[in-house]
Write a protein that holds these residues in place. Structure first.
Motif, PDB file in Angstrom:
ATOM      1  N   LEU A 127      -3.137  14.175   5.325  1.00  0.00           N
ATOM      2  CA  LEU A 127      -2.157  14.236   4.241  1.00  0.00           C
ATOM      3  C   LEU A 127      -0.897  14.956   4.702  1.00  0.00           C
ATOM      4  O   LEU A 127       0.225  14.490   4.450  1.00  0.00           O
ATOM      5  CB  LEU A 127      -2.742  14.936   3.023  1.00  0.00           C
ATOM      6  CG  LEU A 127      -1.763  15.161   1.862  1.00  0.00           C
ATOM      7  CD1 LEU A 127      -1.208  13.836   1.353  1.00  0.00           C
ATOM      8  CD2 LEU A 127      -2.436  15.939   0.726  1.00  0.00           C
ATOM      9  N   ALA A 128      -1.055  16.072   5.393  1.00  0.00           N
ATOM     10  CA  ALA A 128       0.109  16.831   5.857  1.00  0.00           C
ATOM     11  C   ALA A 128       0.951  15.991   6.816  1.00  0.00           C
ATOM     12  O   ALA A 128       2.187  16.001   6.752  1.00  0.00           O
ATOM     13  CB  ALA A 128      -0.345  18.118   6.541  1.00  0.00           C
ATOM     14  N   ALA A 129       0.281  15.225   7.698  1.00  0.00           N
ATOM     15  CA  ALA A 129       1.008  14.383   8.651  1.00  0.00           C
ATOM     16  C   ALA A 129       1.737  13.253   7.935  1.00  0.00           C
ATOM     17  O   ALA A 129       2.853  12.894   8.307  1.00  0.00           O
ATOM     18  CB  ALA A 129       0.045  13.820   9.695  1.00  0.00           C
ATOM     19  N   CYS A 130       1.115  12.703   6.895  1.00  0.00           N
ATOM     20  CA  CYS A 130       1.759  11.639   6.123  1.00  0.00           C
ATOM     21  C   CYS A 130       2.988  12.166   5.391  1.00  0.00           C
ATOM     22  O   CYS A 130       4.055  11.523   5.385  1.00  0.00           O
ATOM     23  CB  CYS A 130       0.771  11.034   5.125  1.00  0.00           C
ATOM     24  SG  CYS A 130      -0.511   9.999   5.869  1.00  0.00           S
ATOM     25  N   GLU A 131       2.868  13.310   4.765  1.00  0.00           N
ATOM     26  CA  GLU A 131       4.006  13.881   4.032  1.00  0.00           C
ATOM     27  C   GLU A 131       5.143  14.237   4.984  1.00  0.00           C
ATOM     28  O   GLU A 131       6.319  14.058   4.651  1.00  0.00           O
ATOM     29  CB  GLU A 131       3.544  15.097   3.243  1.00  0.00           C
ATOM     30  CG  GLU A 131       2.624  14.728   2.072  1.00  0.00           C
ATOM     31  CD  GLU A 131       2.124  15.940   1.299  1.00  0.00           C
ATOM     32  OE1 GLU A 131       1.936  15.814   0.080  1.00  0.00           O
ATOM     33  OE2 GLU A 131       1.932  17.007   1.923  1.00  0.00           O
ATOM     34  N   ALA A 132       4.782  14.670   6.201  1.00  0.00           N
ATOM     35  CA  ALA A 132       5.810  15.009   7.179  1.00  0.00           C
ATOM     36  C   ALA A 132       6.526  13.763   7.688  1.00  0.00           C
ATOM     37  O   ALA A 132       7.674  13.848   8.141  1.00  0.00           O
ATOM     38  CB  ALA A 132       5.181  15.770   8.350  1.00  0.00           C
ATOM     39  N   ALA A 133       5.849  12.610   7.628  1.00  0.00           N
ATOM     40  CA  ALA A 133       6.433  11.361   8.130  1.00  0.00           C
ATOM     41  C   ALA A 133       7.367  10.705   7.121  1.00  0.00           C
ATOM     42  O   ALA A 133       8.104   9.784   7.472  1.00  0.00           O
ATOM     43  CB  ALA A 133       5.326  10.379   8.504  1.00  0.00           C
ATOM     44  N   LEU A 134       7.330  11.129   5.858  1.00  0.00           N
ATOM     45  CA  LEU A 134       8.214  10.550   4.843  1.00  0.00           C
ATOM     46  C   LEU A 134       9.661  10.973   5.096  1.00  0.00           C
ATOM     47  O   LEU A 134       9.898  12.019   5.701  1.00  0.00           O
ATOM     48  CB  LEU A 134       7.758  11.004   3.450  1.00  0.00           C
ATOM     49  CG  LEU A 134       6.371  10.521   3.010  1.00  0.00           C
ATOM     50  CD1 LEU A 134       6.001  11.130   1.664  1.00  0.00           C
ATOM     51  CD2 LEU A 134       6.306   8.995   2.955  1.00  0.00           C
ATOM     52  N   PRO A 135      10.636  10.152   4.682  1.00  0.00           N
ATOM     53  CA  PRO A 135      10.493   8.943   3.865  1.00  0.00           C
ATOM     54  C   PRO A 135      10.060   7.734   4.696  1.00  0.00           C
ATOM     55  O   PRO A 135      10.290   7.685   5.897  1.00  0.00           O
ATOM     56  CB  PRO A 135      11.904   8.749   3.310  1.00  0.00           C
ATOM     57  CG  PRO A 135      12.794   9.331   4.367  1.00  0.00           C
ATOM     58  CD  PRO A 135      12.048  10.503   4.915  1.00  0.00           C
ATOM     59  N   ALA A 136       9.453   6.767   4.004  1.00  0.00           N
ATOM     60  CA  ALA A 136       9.026   5.521   4.631  1.00  0.00           C
ATOM     61  C   ALA A 136       9.277   4.384   3.646  1.00  0.00           C
ATOM     62  O   ALA A 136       9.239   4.586   2.426  1.00  0.00           O
ATOM     63  CB  ALA A 136       7.553   5.573   5.007  1.00  0.00           C
ATOM     64  N   ASP A 137       9.536   3.211   4.172  1.00  0.00           N
ATOM     65  CA  ASP A 137       9.735   2.041   3.319  1.00  0.00           C
ATOM     66  C   ASP A 137       8.411   1.484   2.825  1.00  0.00           C
ATOM     67  O   ASP A 137       8.309   0.979   1.706  1.00  0.00           O
ATOM     68  CB  ASP A 137      10.496   0.962   4.081  1.00  0.00           C
ATOM     69  CG  ASP A 137      11.883   1.420   4.476  1.00  0.00           C
ATOM     70  OD1 ASP A 137      12.740   1.500   3.579  1.00  0.00           O
ATOM     71  OD2 ASP A 137      12.104   1.706   5.663  1.00  0.00           O
ATOM     72  N   VAL A 138       7.386   1.556   3.680  1.00  0.00           N
ATOM     73  CA  VAL A 138       6.068   1.056   3.317  1.00  0.00           C
ATOM     74  C   VAL A 138       5.018   1.993   3.875  1.00  0.00           C
ATOM     75  O   VAL A 138       5.174   2.552   4.962  1.00  0.00           O
ATOM     76  CB  VAL A 138       5.855  -0.387   3.852  1.00  0.00           C
ATOM     77  CG1 VAL A 138       6.042  -0.452   5.361  1.00  0.00           C
ATOM     78  CG2 VAL A 138       4.471  -0.917   3.483  1.00  0.00           C
ATOM     79  N   ALA A 139       3.975   2.213   3.098  1.00  0.00           N
ATOM     80  CA  ALA A 139       2.822   2.991   3.548  1.00  0.00           C
ATOM     81  C   ALA A 139       1.584   2.128   3.403  1.00  0.00           C
ATOM     82  O   ALA A 139       1.344   1.552   2.339  1.00  0.00           O
ATOM     83  CB  ALA A 139       2.675   4.274   2.735  1.00  0.00           C
ATOM     84  N   VAL A 140       0.816   2.014   4.482  1.00  0.00           N
ATOM     85  CA  VAL A 140      -0.440   1.264   4.466  1.00  0.00           C
ATOM     86  C   VAL A 140      -1.557   2.252   4.755  1.00  0.00           C
ATOM     87  O   VAL A 140      -1.687   2.750   5.878  1.00  0.00           O
ATOM     88  CB  VAL A 140      -0.447   0.125   5.498  1.00  0.00           C
ATOM     89  CG1 VAL A 140      -1.764  -0.648   5.417  1.00  0.00           C
ATOM     90  CG2 VAL A 140       0.741  -0.807   5.282  1.00  0.00           C
ATOM     91  N   CYS A 141      -2.358   2.543   3.740  1.00  0.00           N
ATOM     92  CA  CYS A 141      -3.417   3.541   3.866  1.00  0.00           C
ATOM     93  C   CYS A 141      -4.723   2.834   4.194  1.00  0.00           C
ATOM     94  O   CYS A 141      -5.530   2.513   3.315  1.00  0.00           O
ATOM     95  CB  CYS A 141      -3.539   4.349   2.577  1.00  0.00           C
ATOM     96  SG  CYS A 141      -2.059   5.311   2.192  1.00  0.00           S
ATOM     97  N   ALA A 142      -4.922   2.575   5.490  1.00  0.00           N
ATOM     98  CA  ALA A 142      -6.115   1.869   5.940  1.00  0.00           C
ATOM     99  C   ALA A 142      -7.220   2.814   6.386  1.00  0.00           C
ATOM    100  O   ALA A 142      -8.337   2.377   6.661  1.00  0.00           O
ATOM    101  CB  ALA A 142      -5.757   0.929   7.091  1.00  0.00           C
ATOM    102  N   ALA A 143      -6.934   4.107   6.471  1.00  0.00           N
ATOM    103  CA  ALA A 143      -7.956   5.066   6.915  1.00  0.00           C
ATOM    104  C   ALA A 143      -9.081   5.172   5.904  1.00  0.00           C
ATOM    105  O   ALA A 143      -8.872   5.048   4.691  1.00  0.00           O
ATOM    106  CB  ALA A 143      -7.319   6.437   7.125  1.00  0.00           C
TER     107      ALA A 143
END
Length: 416
Positions: free
Chosen positions: A273-289
């Motif tokens: 979660l922390a890595a995802c929030e740090a990667a924002l902003p994003a146009d698309v997020a695909v949560c396949a994990a």
């Protein structure tokens, strides 16, 4: 093709190769070829001829490809599950290594007398051959004519090389080395990429999660699941091929990092979660994990020991909900959020409810019941669920699922 400078191997990630292994002493090199291709993110399916199986075992090929080894044209099981037509066309490139004089002759004549020849006759995909045979056989007028005819039809060739043969003769006929074949495969895809035109996701940032999470119990043990990360990594590679700048946040997995992606390795759900929030902003997020739903409330700082009083009581607490968090309305919410629903029953109903509950735009649902082979396997059967309906896709390789999903994502942005 011999003598070319080594091309950039980045184009190999996420590609699909069907490898035909014919009967010749050089067949042992095909095992190293499989390993080299897979190290670079290529999915390899294998067809092994009857003669080829005299030099390398199906078990060896299966262990390296991590998939079914196709051998028998008359296998009803393989024909009902795959079929030689699908097998010949669910690849980006067909590689024949070693390509014996016999198989080259049958290819030139358009014969279909075994699975390998039938696949090569039925394919509508490019073919690359790596000839391997005795020097006199290679220099024979019949072989030269067959090779010239195949090349006139668009078949590509790598090798053969000069060297000492297994029969102790010297001259051209040795199969190209595995890395030479990898270079030839990469050169083909590099040429293909040059002609693919504009990339529809150029300028977009895609965030992808993949793999399991490991939730520690103590310094030795952890809670996890059976996710291999194959699907998520394939999606990241597919989005990158369409021009997206991809950040892949991956839990522990044996999958190689997809070329062209920024990869952040994590272990736990909280780290993900922390890595995802740090990667924002994003146009698309695909949560396949496949994120673990729970973790141990109090991780032990030492290995838990058996003391005769029975197993310890493990109090669990919920992990953060990454998909729901990324789906929350706000200025940093991706324009398109795609979740995954791994179910073992009532797949469509549970997935539709999950989409509404999480607040995401799309859900990709699949059945991971025991016996489906989805977790850790090469194929997937999915349903794409949106607010306005759902589509059920046929069973296909995880790379094909990834390519189709990436195209759907690109189409969504084009419509907007």
């Amino acid at each position: 093709m011999p003598g070319q400078a080594n091309p950039d191997h980045a184009v190999l990630s996420g590609r699909r190769v069907l490898l035909v292994i014919a009967g010749g002493i050089a067949a042992y090199k095909s095992l190293d070829l499989i390993r080299r291709l897979r190290e670079r993110g290529v999915t390899v399916r294998a067809v092994l001829t009857e003669a080829g199986a005299r030099f390398v075992t199906p078990l060896s090929v299966q262990a390296l490809t991590e998939g079914t080894v196709y051998q028998d044209l008359w296998s009803l099981t393989d024909e009902s599950e795959m079929g030689h037509i699908r097998l010949s066309r669910e690849a980006d490139l067909v590689v024949v290594a070693p390509a014996t004089a016999n198989l080259l002759a049958r290819m030139a004549a358009g014969m279909a007398d075994d699975l390998a020849a039938t696949v090569l006759l039925a394919t509508d995909k490019p073919v690359l051959v790596a000839p391997a045979m005795n020097v006199r056989m290679w220099q024979h007028a019949a072989t030269r004519a067959n090779m010239a005819l195949l090349e006139s039809r668009g078949v590509r060739r790598v090798g053969p090389n000069d060297g000492v043969m297994a029969c102790n003769e010297y001259g051209p006929g040795r199969m190209a080395e595995p890395m030479e074949i990898v270079d030839a495969v990469a050169a083909f895809f590099a040429e293909q990429a040059e002609g693919e035109g504009p990339q529809p996701l150029a300028g977009r940032h895609a965030l992808v999660t993949s793999g399991p999470t490991h939730e520690p119990i103590d310094p030795v043990r952890y809670i996890a699941n059976r996710s291999s990360g194959k699907q998520g990594h394939a999606i990241a590679a597919a989005l990158a091929r369409l021009g997206a700048a991809v950040t892949l946040v991956s839990g522990p997995t044996r999958q190689p990092d997809p070329a062209g992606c920024r990869v952040v390795h994590v272990e736990t759900a909280r780290e993900m979660l922390a890595a995802c929030e740090a990667a924002l902003p994003a146009d698309v997020a695909v949560c396949a994990a496949a994120v673990a739903d729970w973790r141990v409330a109090a991780e032990a700082d030492r290995k838990l020991k058996k003391d005769g009083s029975g197993p310890p009581a493990l109090a669990l607490t919920e992990n953060p909900d990454i998909l729901a968090t990324l789906s929350q309305a706000g200025p940093r919410r991706p324009a398109l959020v795609v979740g995954f629903a791994a179910e073992t029953g009532d797949v469509l109903a549970y997935a539709a409810a999950k989409r509404a509950r999480k607040g995401c735009d799309w859900i990709v649902a699949n059945d991971v019941s025991p016996g489906t082979g989805t977790f850790g396997g090469s194929d997937n059967t999915v349903h794409l669920i949106r607010a306005d309906g759902s589509d059920s896709w046929p069973t296909m390789s995880k790379e094909a699922v990834a390519a189709r999903l990436a195209e759907a994502i690109a189409g969504q942005f084009e419509r907007r």
